[in-house]
Structure formats: C-alpha cells, structure tokens
Motif scaffolding. Structure first.
Motif, short mmCIF file in Angstrom:
data_model
loop_
_atom_site.label_atom_id
_atom_site.label_comp_id
_atom_site.label_asym_id
_atom_site.label_seq_id
_atom_site.Cartn_x
_atom_site.Cartn_y
_atom_site.Cartn_z
N LYS A 1 8.23 9.08 1.25
CA LYS A 1 6.88 9.48 0.89
C LYS A 1 6.44 8.80 -0.39
O LYS A 1 7.15 8.87 -1.41
CB LYS A 1 6.79 11.00 0.71
CG LYS A 1 5.35 11.50 0.53
CD LYS A 1 5.28 13.02 0.47
CE LYS A 1 3.84 13.51 0.39
NZ LYS A 1 3.11 13.34 1.64
N PRO A 2 5.27 8.16 -0.42
CA PRO A 2 4.78 7.56 -1.66
C PRO A 2 4.30 8.64 -2.63
O PRO A 2 3.58 9.56 -2.24
CB PRO A 2 3.59 6.71 -1.20
CG PRO A 2 3.68 6.62 0.30
CD PRO A 2 4.40 7.87 0.73
N GLU A 3 4.72 8.52 -3.88
CA GLU A 3 4.09 9.27 -4.96
C GLU A 3 3.10 8.29 -5.59
O GLU A 3 3.49 7.32 -6.25
CB GLU A 3 5.11 9.72 -5.99
CG GLU A 3 4.46 10.48 -7.14
CD GLU A 3 5.45 10.91 -8.19
OE1 GLU A 3 5.80 12.10 -8.22
OE2 GLU A 3 5.89 10.04 -8.98
N ILE A 4 1.82 8.55 -5.39
CA ILE A 4 0.78 7.61 -5.79
C ILE A 4 0.48 7.82 -7.27
O ILE A 4 -0.16 8.80 -7.64
CB ILE A 4 -0.48 7.78 -4.93
CG1 ILE A 4 -0.10 7.61 -3.45
CG2 ILE A 4 -1.56 6.77 -5.33
CD1 ILE A 4 -1.17 8.07 -2.49
N GLU A 5 0.98 6.92 -8.09
CA GLU A 5 0.83 7.07 -9.53
C GLU A 5 -0.50 6.46 -9.98
O GLU A 5 -0.80 5.31 -9.69
CB GLU A 5 2.02 6.44 -10.25
CG GLU A 5 3.32 7.14 -9.86
CD GLU A 5 4.43 6.94 -10.88
OE1 GLU A 5 4.23 6.23 -11.87
OE2 GLU A 5 5.51 7.53 -10.66
N ILE A 6 -1.26 7.28 -10.70
CA ILE A 6 -2.63 6.94 -11.08
C ILE A 6 -2.73 6.87 -12.60
O ILE A 6 -2.49 7.86 -13.29
CB ILE A 6 -3.62 8.00 -10.54
CG1 ILE A 6 -3.53 8.12 -9.00
CG2 ILE A 6 -5.04 7.71 -11.01
CD1 ILE A 6 -3.93 6.86 -8.26
N PHE A 7 -3.09 5.71 -13.11
CA PHE A 7 -3.25 5.50 -14.55
C PHE A 7 -4.71 5.40 -14.97
O PHE A 7 -5.02 5.50 -16.15
CB PHE A 7 -2.51 4.25 -14.99
CG PHE A 7 -1.02 4.32 -14.78
CD1 PHE A 7 -0.18 4.71 -15.81
CD2 PHE A 7 -0.46 4.01 -13.55
CE1 PHE A 7 1.19 4.79 -15.63
CE2 PHE A 7 0.92 4.07 -13.35
CZ PHE A 7 1.74 4.47 -14.39
N ASP A 8 -5.60 5.17 -14.01
CA ASP A 8 -7.04 5.23 -14.27
C ASP A 8 -7.77 5.49 -12.97
O ASP A 8 -7.18 5.45 -11.88
CB ASP A 8 -7.57 3.98 -14.99
CG ASP A 8 -7.49 2.71 -14.15
OD1 ASP A 8 -7.75 2.76 -12.93
OD2 ASP A 8 -7.21 1.65 -14.72
N ALA A 9 -9.07 5.77 -13.07
CA ALA A 9 -9.81 6.27 -11.91
C ALA A 9 -9.89 5.26 -10.78
O ALA A 9 -9.87 5.62 -9.59
CB ALA A 9 -11.21 6.68 -12.34
N GLY A 10 -9.95 3.97 -11.09
CA GLY A 10 -10.04 2.97 -10.04
C GLY A 10 -8.86 3.00 -9.10
O GLY A 10 -8.99 2.65 -7.91
N MET A 11 -7.71 3.45 -9.59
CA MET A 11 -6.52 3.51 -8.74
C MET A 11 -6.66 4.58 -7.66
O MET A 11 -6.07 4.45 -6.58
CB MET A 11 -5.28 3.74 -9.59
CG MET A 11 -4.95 2.58 -10.51
SD MET A 11 -3.41 2.86 -11.41
CE MET A 11 -3.35 1.36 -12.41
N VAL A 12 -7.41 5.64 -7.93
CA VAL A 12 -7.67 6.64 -6.89
C VAL A 12 -8.44 5.99 -5.74
O VAL A 12 -8.11 6.18 -4.56
CB VAL A 12 -8.44 7.84 -7.44
CG1 VAL A 12 -8.79 8.81 -6.32
CG2 VAL A 12 -7.65 8.55 -8.52
#
Length: 285
Positions: free
Chosen positions: A144-155
C-alpha cells in the motif's frame, strides 16, 4: 471488523536519513539497533514502523542488504506493521529505490508525490515517470502506498495518479509539514490540506521539529493518525534531547488517552488501512 472509529494509528519513524550520533547519541542507525528500538516502541504501543537504513558509515542509504537485515530482525521480534521508505537518499536510480519494498513486501511503502527543493540545498526528485513506475510496482506486489505530501500540489498529483490508475482508492495520505522547501507546519496548512483529499481516504500528519506537538493536537482534533520519532524531531522539549523513540511513543499514548481515544494495535491498523489479507511472513493469504 471491530469498531475502529476511536482508534489512532501511531507510526514511529526511528531513524530517517539525516540525524547522526553527533546530533543525538540516542538515535538507532544500524539494523540491530533499529530493530531493537522498533521492538521497544512496539512494546510501548506503536502501530507502524517507518524504516530508513544507513550504510556502514551511517549515511543515508537505500542498501537492499541493510533493509533485508532490518526487516528480518523486526519480523522475528513482533507483528508491527512495516512501512519502508523509497527515498533514503538523493540521486538514486529508480531500481535502487524500488527494490527493497518489491523484494521484501512490507505492508506499506512511501510514495512521495512530487519533486521539491529539499531544505533549500538540493532537489528531492520524484519524476512523473518514476511515480508511475513506483505506483505500478506497488500494485504488483500488493504494497500500500503511503502518499507523502510536502505541499498542496502533491495532493493534486495524487488525485491525477488515482484517476490514471497508478494509485488505487482508498488512498492513504501522510502530510509532512515543516520541511524547508515545503509547506510550513501550521494548523491552517493542515486544515487546508485535509480539505483537498477525498472523503474515503485515511490520513495522518506530522510537524517537523518544534511544531511536532501543535500539529499532533490538530491532527487528532481533525480525526487523523499520528507519526513520531527521531526522523522528524530529536528533541523531547526545547533544548532537551529525547532519550529514546519510546519516549515519544509513551507521551503520544498519554495524549491520545487524554483525548478519549486509543492507539490502534497492528492488527487494527491492518483493518483500518485495508491490509487484512497480509500476514507477518510478508505474503498475502
């Protein structure tokens, strides 16, 4: 499935890629001490172990042999959910970053959903071609990917890859706030990021350094999951080094209890994240 609405997943990130013994003598860096530290945190209530490894010189590494040794030791000791990084260094090939989770088959691995200017001194590259390769490889081995988000564009990148089939619903996000080059660790930024993700997602958050506790409290108030550990913060209090990763876990247990919730067991974590078909041997049932 048991009633999980009151359960909080607690990830411990014991090591990371940057702290050295010169920063804190209490950080575990080699497989044996990482595994012992993870067991200690598991006994204190941690649900998930997010694992980085170091080379023989204690520098950031994606050494398959170090991951293999660490994972073997952890699996021999306990049933904690294992989450392997795919970003344990800069300038590594796609194959080097993918091999540890592809061969060792943890339940979770990190999916850093975009590139950024890391700490204003280098480029943390996650190209579109790599992210597609990464997502497809995770599907192949049921990690399962843990989607790591460092800024809004990554969402928005994650939502694009969901639509394209590189990622599959329900997604699991980890908001990483406070890294120089990314979004600041503020409650306002956390609330904004949470507003961007689909309602069927699970998510957690962390604040780097001194914003660790404010982000933790806000995350709990918003219904998210938690991450602690020396990867993110080596200080237990201002100018006071943490004695161990267990110390962070124990404090979090107390905070969660004070808020009327409970830390999820590893098995409850598997249910929350849809990992019920995984077993500790590393293969699906």
């Amino acid at each position: 499935m048991s009633n999980l609405s009151n359960k909080v997943i607690l990830t411990v990130a014991t090591t990371g890629a940057w702290p050295q013994k010169s920063d804190t003598p209490n950080i575990p860096l080699q497989p044996e001490e990482i595994a012992e530290d993870i067991l200690d945190c598991y006994n204190a209530g941690a649900s998930v172990a997010h694992i980085h490894v170091r080379n023989d010189e204690n520098k950031a590494s994606m050494s398959f042999e170090k991951f293999e040794q660490t994972v073997k030791l952890v699996r021999e000791k306990c049933d904690i959910v294992i989450n392997l990084t795919t970003s344990g260094g800069i300038g590594l090939s796609d194959e080097v970053r993918i091999k540890p989770f592809y061969e060792l088959k943890p339940e979770i691995a990190s999916f850093d959903c975009g590139s950024m200017n890391w700490q204003h001194n280098t480029v943390f590259e996650n190209s579109p071609s790599f992210l597609e390769k990464l997502g497809n490889a995770m599907q192949e081995v049921d990690v399962k990917p843990e989607i790591e988000i460092f800024d809004a564009g990554m969402v928005y990148n994650a939502l694009y890859y969901l639509k394209k089939g590189v990622l599959q619903a329900p997604l699991h996000f980890q908001f990483v706030l406070g890294v120089p080059g990314g979004m600041a660790a503020t409650v306002e930024n956390l609330v904004y990021l949470k507003s961007l993700i689909p309602q069927d997602c699970t998510w957690g958050a962390l604040g780097i350094g001194k914003m660790h506790l404010p982000v933790m409290y806000a995350t709990m108030a918003l219904g998210g999951h938690l991450r602690v550990g020396m990867e993110d913060n080596i200080f237990y209090a201002p100018k006071v080094l943490a004695e161990s990763n267990r110390q962070f876990v124990e404090r979090t247990n107390r905070i969660v209890a004070e808020m009327g919730k409970e830390i999820a067991t590893p098995q409850e974590t598997r249910e929350i994240l849809g990992l019920e078909n995984w077993n500790v041997s590393g293969h699906t049932k």
